[in-house]
Scaffold this motif. Structure first.
Motif, PDB file in Angstrom:
ATOM      1  N   LYS A  28      -6.292   0.004 -11.017  1.00  0.00           N
ATOM      2  CA  LYS A  28      -5.803  -0.288 -12.358  1.00  0.00           C
ATOM      3  C   LYS A  28      -5.108  -1.644 -12.307  1.00  0.00           C
ATOM      4  CE  LYS A  28      -1.361   2.113 -11.724  1.00  0.00           C
ATOM      5  NZ  LYS A  28      -0.474   3.183 -12.245  1.00  0.00           N
ATOM      6  N   GLY A  29      -4.930  -2.259 -13.472  1.00  0.00           N
ATOM      7  CA  GLY A  29      -4.289  -3.569 -13.514  1.00  0.00           C
ATOM      8  C   GLY A  29      -5.215  -4.660 -13.001  1.00  0.00           C
ATOM      9  N   LYS A  30      -4.694  -5.903 -12.954  1.00  0.00           N
ATOM     10  CA  LYS A  30      -5.472  -7.057 -12.513  1.00  0.00           C
ATOM     11  C   LYS A  30      -4.688  -7.822 -11.463  1.00  0.00           C
ATOM     12  CE  LYS A  30      -7.552  -9.593 -15.451  1.00  0.00           C
ATOM     13  NZ  LYS A  30      -7.828 -10.515 -16.584  1.00  0.00           N
ATOM     14  N   ALA A  31      -5.453  -8.408 -10.551  1.00  0.00           N
ATOM     15  CA  ALA A  31      -4.828  -9.273  -9.552  1.00  0.00           C
ATOM     16  C   ALA A  31      -4.325 -10.544 -10.242  1.00  0.00           C
ATOM     17  CB  ALA A  31      -5.844  -9.612  -8.467  1.00  0.00           C
ATOM     18  N   PRO A  32      -3.445 -11.331  -9.582  1.00  0.00           N
ATOM     19  CA  PRO A  32      -2.977 -12.588 -10.174  1.00  0.00           C
ATOM     20  C   PRO A  32      -4.135 -13.459 -10.647  1.00  0.00           C
ATOM     21  CG  PRO A  32      -1.736 -12.085  -8.206  1.00  0.00           C
ATOM     22  CD  PRO A  32      -2.823 -11.060  -8.284  1.00  0.00           C
ATOM     23  N   ASP A  33      -3.869 -14.351 -11.643  1.00  0.00           N
ATOM     24  CA  ASP A  33      -4.930 -15.086 -12.326  1.00  0.00           C
ATOM     25  C   ASP A  33      -5.791 -15.941 -11.401  1.00  0.00           C
ATOM     26  OD1 ASP A  33      -4.139 -14.000 -14.690  1.00  0.00           O
ATOM     27  OD2 ASP A  33      -2.859 -15.693 -15.267  1.00  0.00           O
ATOM     28  N   ASP A  34      -5.212 -16.480 -10.368  1.00  0.00           N
ATOM     29  CA  ASP A  34      -5.971 -17.416  -9.543  1.00  0.00           C
ATOM     30  C   ASP A  34      -6.808 -16.746  -8.471  1.00  0.00           C
ATOM     31  OD1 ASP A  34      -3.698 -16.542  -8.334  1.00  0.00           O
ATOM     32  OD2 ASP A  34      -3.382 -18.363  -7.157  1.00  0.00           O
ATOM     33  N   VAL A  35      -6.678 -15.405  -8.306  1.00  0.00           N
ATOM     34  CA  VAL A  35      -7.464 -14.708  -7.292  1.00  0.00           C
ATOM     35  C   VAL A  35      -8.098 -13.456  -7.894  1.00  0.00           C
ATOM     36  CG1 VAL A  35      -6.112 -15.536  -5.321  1.00  0.00           C
ATOM     37  CG2 VAL A  35      -5.439 -13.428  -6.510  1.00  0.00           C
ATOM     38  N   SER A  36      -9.128 -12.973  -7.210  1.00  0.00           N
ATOM     39  CA  SER A  36      -9.786 -11.727  -7.603  1.00  0.00           C
ATOM     40  C   SER A  36     -10.029 -10.892  -6.358  1.00  0.00           C
ATOM     41  CB  SER A  36     -11.125 -12.023  -8.294  1.00  0.00           C
ATOM     42  OG  SER A  36     -10.936 -12.714  -9.494  1.00  0.00           O
ATOM     43  N   VAL A  37     -10.267  -9.600  -6.569  1.00  0.00           N
ATOM     44  CA  VAL A  37     -10.547  -8.713  -5.453  1.00  0.00           C
ATOM     45  C   VAL A  37     -11.970  -8.944  -4.963  1.00  0.00           C
ATOM     46  CG1 VAL A  37     -10.785  -6.307  -4.741  1.00  0.00           C
ATOM     47  CG2 VAL A  37      -8.919  -6.974  -6.259  1.00  0.00           C
ATOM     48  N   ALA A  38     -12.062  -9.313  -3.674  1.00  0.00           N
ATOM     49  CA  ALA A  38     -13.389  -9.534  -3.088  1.00  0.00           C
ATOM     50  C   ALA A  38     -13.975  -8.222  -2.570  1.00  0.00           C
ATOM     51  CB  ALA A  38     -13.295 -10.553  -1.959  1.00  0.00           C
ATOM     52  N   SER A  39     -13.115  -7.340  -2.040  1.00  0.00           N
ATOM     53  CA  SER A  39     -13.618  -6.072  -1.528  1.00  0.00           C
ATOM     54  C   SER A  39     -12.486  -5.053  -1.441  1.00  0.00           C
ATOM     55  CB  SER A  39     -14.257  -6.249  -0.148  1.00  0.00           C
ATOM     56  OG  SER A  39     -13.286  -6.638   0.801  1.00  0.00           O
ATOM     57  N   LEU A  40     -12.876  -3.800  -1.584  1.00  0.00           N
ATOM     58  CA  LEU A  40     -11.987  -2.655  -1.397  1.00  0.00           C
ATOM     59  C   LEU A  40     -12.694  -1.718  -0.430  1.00  0.00           C
ATOM     60  CD1 LEU A  40     -11.078  -2.031  -5.157  1.00  0.00           C
ATOM     61  CD2 LEU A  40      -9.508  -2.900  -3.427  1.00  0.00           C
TER      62      LEU A  40
ATOM     63  N   ASP B  32     -23.035  -1.178 -23.769  1.00  0.00           N
ATOM     64  CA  ASP B  32     -22.223  -0.907 -22.590  1.00  0.00           C
ATOM     65  C   ASP B  32     -22.767  -1.726 -21.426  1.00  0.00           C
ATOM     66  OD1 ASP B  32     -20.414   0.217 -20.848  1.00  0.00           O
ATOM     67  OD2 ASP B  32     -21.723   1.922 -20.383  1.00  0.00           O
ATOM     68  N   VAL B  33     -21.928  -2.626 -20.905  1.00  0.00           N
ATOM     69  CA  VAL B  33     -22.357  -3.532 -19.840  1.00  0.00           C
ATOM     70  C   VAL B  33     -21.626  -3.177 -18.559  1.00  0.00           C
ATOM     71  CG1 VAL B  33     -22.521  -5.936 -19.102  1.00  0.00           C
ATOM     72  CG2 VAL B  33     -22.784  -5.357 -21.523  1.00  0.00           C
ATOM     73  N   THR B  34     -22.372  -3.022 -17.458  1.00  0.00           N
ATOM     74  CA  THR B  34     -21.789  -2.742 -16.145  1.00  0.00           C
ATOM     75  C   THR B  34     -22.383  -3.688 -15.117  1.00  0.00           C
ATOM     76  OG1 THR B  34     -23.460  -1.050 -15.696  1.00  0.00           O
ATOM     77  CG2 THR B  34     -21.381  -0.310 -16.658  1.00  0.00           C
ATOM     78  N   GLY B  35     -21.599  -3.906 -14.051  1.00  0.00           N
ATOM     79  CA  GLY B  35     -22.048  -4.808 -13.005  1.00  0.00           C
ATOM     80  C   GLY B  35     -21.371  -4.500 -11.696  1.00  0.00           C
ATOM     81  N   PRO B  36     -21.350  -5.459 -10.780  1.00  0.00           N
ATOM     82  CA  PRO B  36     -20.763  -5.221  -9.458  1.00  0.00           C
ATOM     83  C   PRO B  36     -19.291  -4.827  -9.560  1.00  0.00           C
ATOM     84  CG  PRO B  36     -22.047  -7.241  -9.474  1.00  0.00           C
ATOM     85  CD  PRO B  36     -21.940  -6.805 -10.890  1.00  0.00           C
ATOM     86  N   GLN B  37     -18.842  -4.059  -8.584  1.00  0.00           N
ATOM     87  CA  GLN B  37     -17.454  -3.631  -8.544  1.00  0.00           C
ATOM     88  C   GLN B  37     -16.537  -4.842  -8.373  1.00  0.00           C
ATOM     89  OE1 GLN B  37     -16.621  -0.920  -5.351  1.00  0.00           O
ATOM     90  NE2 GLN B  37     -14.766  -0.105  -6.315  1.00  0.00           N
ATOM     91  N   ASN B  38     -15.344  -4.725  -8.922  1.00  0.00           N
ATOM     92  CA  ASN B  38     -14.305  -5.768  -8.808  1.00  0.00           C
ATOM     93  C   ASN B  38     -14.661  -7.045  -9.565  1.00  0.00           C
ATOM     94  OD1 ASN B  38     -13.001  -3.982  -7.002  1.00  0.00           O
ATOM     95  ND2 ASN B  38     -14.170  -4.839  -5.294  1.00  0.00           N
ATOM     96  N   THR B  39     -15.479  -6.930 -10.583  1.00  0.00           N
ATOM     97  CA  THR B  39     -15.796  -8.089 -11.428  1.00  0.00           C
ATOM     98  C   THR B  39     -15.439  -7.768 -12.860  1.00  0.00           C
ATOM     99  OG1 THR B  39     -18.080  -7.325 -11.770  1.00  0.00           O
ATOM    100  CG2 THR B  39     -17.673  -8.859  -9.923  1.00  0.00           C
TER     101      THR B  39
ATOM    102  N   GLU C 203      -5.337   5.806  -8.372  1.00  0.00           N
ATOM    103  CA  GLU C 203      -5.499   4.400  -8.751  1.00  0.00           C
ATOM    104  C   GLU C 203      -4.538   3.480  -7.982  1.00  0.00           C
ATOM    105  OE1 GLU C 203      -4.974   4.537 -12.978  1.00  0.00           O
ATOM    106  OE2 GLU C 203      -7.132   4.646 -13.337  1.00  0.00           O
ATOM    107  N   ILE C 204      -5.101   2.405  -7.448  1.00  0.00           N
ATOM    108  CA  ILE C 204      -4.304   1.376  -6.781  1.00  0.00           C
ATOM    109  C   ILE C 204      -3.974   0.288  -7.798  1.00  0.00           C
ATOM    110  CG2 ILE C 204      -4.273  -0.364  -4.952  1.00  0.00           C
ATOM    111  CD1 ILE C 204      -6.228   1.397  -3.404  1.00  0.00           C
ATOM    112  N   ASP C 205      -2.723  -0.051  -7.930  1.00  0.00           N
ATOM    113  CA  ASP C 205      -2.283  -1.041  -8.913  1.00  0.00           C
ATOM    114  C   ASP C 205      -2.510  -2.442  -8.352  1.00  0.00           C
ATOM    115  OD1 ASP C 205      -1.157  -2.521 -10.896  1.00  0.00           O
ATOM    116  OD2 ASP C 205       0.796  -1.493 -10.875  1.00  0.00           O
ATOM    117  N   LEU C 206      -3.552  -3.131  -8.870  1.00  0.00           N
ATOM    118  CA  LEU C 206      -3.900  -4.466  -8.366  1.00  0.00           C
ATOM    119  C   LEU C 206      -2.874  -5.520  -8.766  1.00  0.00           C
ATOM    120  CD1 LEU C 206      -7.764  -4.499  -9.000  1.00  0.00           C
ATOM    121  CD2 LEU C 206      -6.539  -3.991  -6.887  1.00  0.00           C
ATOM    122  N   SER C 207      -2.088  -5.254  -9.778  1.00  0.00           N
ATOM    123  CA  SER C 207      -1.094  -6.249 -10.198  1.00  0.00           C
ATOM    124  C   SER C 207      -0.022  -6.459  -9.135  1.00  0.00           C
ATOM    125  CB  SER C 207      -0.463  -5.837 -11.528  1.00  0.00           C
ATOM    126  OG  SER C 207       0.296  -4.641 -11.369  1.00  0.00           O
ATOM    127  N   LYS C 208       0.050  -5.511  -8.171  1.00  0.00           N
ATOM    128  CA  LYS C 208       1.048  -5.612  -7.112  1.00  0.00           C
ATOM    129  C   LYS C 208       0.455  -6.182  -5.822  1.00  0.00           C
ATOM    130  CE  LYS C 208       3.701  -1.699  -8.940  1.00  0.00           C
ATOM    131  NZ  LYS C 208       4.264  -0.353  -8.662  1.00  0.00           N
TER     132      LYS C 208
END
Length: 438
Positions: A242-254, A388-395, A280-285
């Motif tokens: 849940k949540g989003k990582a900081p604006d300048d980075v994204s989750v590459a893998s879990l 309904d649009v779906t794609g790769p995880q973490n995008t 749920e893991i809070d990505l904002s943290k």
């Protein structure tokens, strides 16, 4: 005569006679009360009170008796040696004799036997009120019941059970038999992790309110067998966020350190489970690459799992963005008898902007994105529906349009139109053939 009756001496004599009679009556009543309560004891006598069992003398093949106490208090009075011998031998017994009585309620005296003639016996109570009823019997099926079923060994469940004999005979009054709602033999399942084979269990009889009834059950115990199992299924672990990582980075893998877990549940529950997710893991943290522990979220009715928790490796990467063009839109779950078409053929495809870790979105194509319209429940006619649009995880996916307009119409009607068109074509062909012949 009248003169004699009026004489004062005559009246005095009559009064004296009545006084003597009244004194004699009162003395007799007092003596009776003394014998029923306090026992007159001479200086050489010894007294001792014991609890004596009470037996019932009646044809017990025909009658059921209620109201008779199991024990009565019996006071033994007499020479010390006789009292001591009676207490040591314990042969004394009380009984009620009902052999000459019919069905109904009666007050009867208690009798005793096997007591030395040298002893006086005083019983409390001296009499009881009993009810005699005709005996009735009936056959009942025995069902297996369970106690502490929730305390079975982890993952185990009851599959089936059997009882031998399957029926018992219950003897009581017809009134009581009419109250019987269930007959059960209970088995304790605490820590059970293997089949139970022919375990002896007492038979219990209950009314509709769950109250146990006091009846004669033959046989009193039955042999119960219980078959148990431990249904399981191995399923993949999915990481939920849940949540989003900081604006300048994204989750590459879990990446969970445990890819699969074995879960234990009733078979019908297992049939509906294809994976187990984490809490749920809070990505904002999450601001850097790290490993976090996540509990597994077990679905309802899943009793346990081979793992309660997994460690998840989280890798971040620089955020990047790309646009995937010409992603086809698929229409699914069309109602029977209908077909669908896009009102504007140009809307059959959309572009999707994908944002995420650079390593994740590199090399993406339209094959990696799905765009779906759910037509379930739609009616005939023109409809504007969401895509309904779906794609790769973490995008993160942003479609060029979120809705599309489609037209639903009867498939049978289209077939008729096609048939008419074919008929017209055949007619034109035949006409041309005839003209050429002429």
């Amino acid at each position: 005569m009248d003169k004699w009756l009026k004489s004062p001496w005559t009246l005095r004599v009559v009064a004296l006679v009545f006084a003597v009679l009244l004194y004699a009556y009162v003395s007799a009543e007092s003596d009776v009360n003394n014998r029923a309560g306090e026992v007159p004891i001479t200086s050489s006598d010894e007294t001792n009170t014991v609890e004596a069992p009470v037996s019932i003398r009646i044809d017990d093949s025909k009658y059921v008796v209620s109201g008779v106490p199991e024990y009565v208090s019996m006071q033994l009075v007499g020479p010390a040696s006789d009292v001591t011998a009676a207490i040591q031998q314990k042969n004394y017994e009380a009984y009620v004799d009902l052999t000459d009585l019919d069905s109904g309620t009666h007050t009867v005296k208690l009798h005793y036997e096997n007591v030395s003639d040298n002893l006086q016996v005083y019983m409390q109570p001296a009499s009881v009120e009993v009810t005699i009823q005709e005996k009735a019997s009936q056959q009942f099926n025995v069902n297996v019941g369970y106690t502490n079923e929730d305390q079975m060994a982890s993952g185990f469940q009851v599959d089936s059970s059997s009882v031998e004999p399957k029926t018992v005979s219950i003897v009581s009054t017809q009134e009581v038999i009419d109250q019987i709602a269930s007959v059960r033999a209970y088995v304790d399942l605490t820590d059970v992790k293997a089949d139970i084979d022919s375990k002896e269990a007492p038979v219990k009889v209950y009314d509709a309110q769950g109250n146990e009834l006091s009846v004669n059950v033959q046989p009193e115990t039955v042999e119960v067998s219980v078959q148990v199992s431990n249904p399981s299924k191995t399923v993949p672990v999915e990481v939920k966020t849940k949540g989003k990582a900081p604006d300048d980075v994204s989750v590459a893998s879990l990446s969970p350190d445990t890819k699969e877990v074995t879960i234990y549940a009733p078979q019908d529950t297992l049939d509906g489970i294809d994976s187990i997710s984490t809490e749920e893991i809070d990505l904002s943290k999450i601001s850097k690459n790290q490993t976090v522990d996540a509990d597994l979220a077990l679905p309802d009715n899943v009793r346990s799992a081979s793992e309660d928790q997994v460690s998840v490796d989280i890798e971040l990467d620089e955020t990047s963005e790309t646009t995937i063009e010409n992603v086809p839109i698929t229409i699914e779950n069309l109602p029977d008898g209908l077909k669908a078409a896009f009102s504007d053929p140009q809307n059959e495809e959309i572009d999707v902007t994908v944002s995420g870790a650079q390593t994740e979105i590199e090399g993406l194509s339209a094959d990696d994105i799905t765009a779906v319209i759910d037509a379930g429940g739609l009616e005939e006619g023109e409809q504007t529906v969401p895509i309904d649009v779906t794609g790769p995880q973490n995008t993160e996916l942003t479609p060029s349009q979120e809705e599309a307009t489609i037209t639903l119409q009867s498939a049978a009607g289209n077939n008729d139109d096609e048939a008419n068109t074919n008929d017209e074509t055949n007619t034109d062909t035949n006409t041309n053939t005839e003209t050429q012949t002429q």
